[in-house]
Scaffold this motif. Structure first.
Motif, mmCIF file in Angstrom:
data_model
loop_
_atom_site.group_PDB
_atom_site.id
_atom_site.type_symbol
_atom_site.label_atom_id
_atom_site.label_comp_id
_atom_site.label_asym_id
_atom_site.label_seq_id
_atom_site.Cartn_x
_atom_site.Cartn_y
_atom_site.Cartn_z
ATOM 1 N N ALA A 1 2.274 -3.121 -5.217
ATOM 2 C CA ALA A 1 2.043 -2.597 -3.867
ATOM 3 C C ALA A 1 0.752 -3.139 -3.255
ATOM 4 O O ALA A 1 0.438 -2.828 -2.117
ATOM 5 N N CYS B 1 0.813 -1.219 0.000
ATOM 6 C CA CYS B 1 0.000 0.000 0.000
ATOM 7 C C CYS B 1 0.846 1.268 0.000
ATOM 8 O O CYS B 1 0.374 2.324 0.403
ATOM 9 N N SER B 2 2.103 1.162 -0.443
ATOM 10 C CA SER B 2 2.958 2.347 -0.518
ATOM 11 C C SER B 2 3.604 2.392 -1.893
ATOM 12 O O SER B 2 4.272 1.448 -2.302
#
Length: 208
Positions: A115, A48-49
């Motif tokens: 991600a 999630c980055s």
């Protein structure tokens, strides 16, 4: 006194055995520890980055926007850009909404997939403006909102609600292709954190 000496002498063989066992383990290359030291290769990308915002450098290619994709069990905003032709305010609002929908329905980019990003909004979903009798900022989807999954509807509501496609107050009025009365949906912290837990909160929207 003799009892204490006897106990000391009895402990010596046991101590010697421990020392010998330690030496044997060392000789076999076995470390005398239970703490793991090898955790495997480091992940190539933090979940999630994204290393760089997807919309970076895209301003000249369109209007900078944010869309909400699914990552893990929550919604996360991702930078994108959409092309919007100049025109009347109402027409432009619908064009922005369609551009946002197109971004929601297309497959995530390679960096986004790496991600952990996905989307639940189906390809081919279209957006039109209000009908007679609808509130003026209504957006009607080609699929009735009630028939969308909770996560897909949450993506659409959160993406539209703070964009030029809506009033920018954290809500958006959505209807479908049927005659059902449009509803005002809100994007809340709970919706962003748990989009699959239930449909976004809404109230019936009436009046032009």
């Amino acid at each position: 006194m003799d009892g204490r000496h006897g106990r000391h002498r009895a402990a010596l063989p046991a101590l010697a055995g421990v020392v010998v066992l330690g030496a044997l383990l060392s000789g076999c290359g076995i470390r005398a520890t239970e703490v793991p030291t090898d955790f495997g290769p480091a992940p190539s990308r933090v979940r999630c980055s994204l290393g760089e915002p997807e919309g970076a450098g895209q301003g000249e290619r369109g209007l900078p926007v944010q869309v909400f994709l699914v990552c893990g069990s929550s919604l996360v905003a991702v930078d994108r850009a959409v092309r919007v032709a100049d025109g009347a305010t109402d027409a432009r609002r619908v064009l922005v909404a369609q551009g946002l929908m197109d971004e929601l329905t297309r497959e995530p980019t390679d960096p986004e997939r790496e991600a952990g990003y996905t989307t639940r909004v189906r390809q081919g979903t279209t957006v039109t403006g209000p009908r007679a009798g609808d509130p003026e900022d209504t957006l009607r989807l080609s699929t009735p909102p009630a028939e969308l999954s909770a996560t897909a509807l949450a993506q659409i509501v959160c993406t539209f609600s703070d964009s030029a496609a809506a009033e920018g107050n954290g809500s958006v009025i959505l209807g479908g292709p049927d005659d059902a009365t449009p509803r005002r949906y809100r994007c809340t912290d709970d919706v962003r954190a748990r989009p699959g837990a239930g449909k976004p909160p809404s109230t019936e929207a009436t009046g032009s």
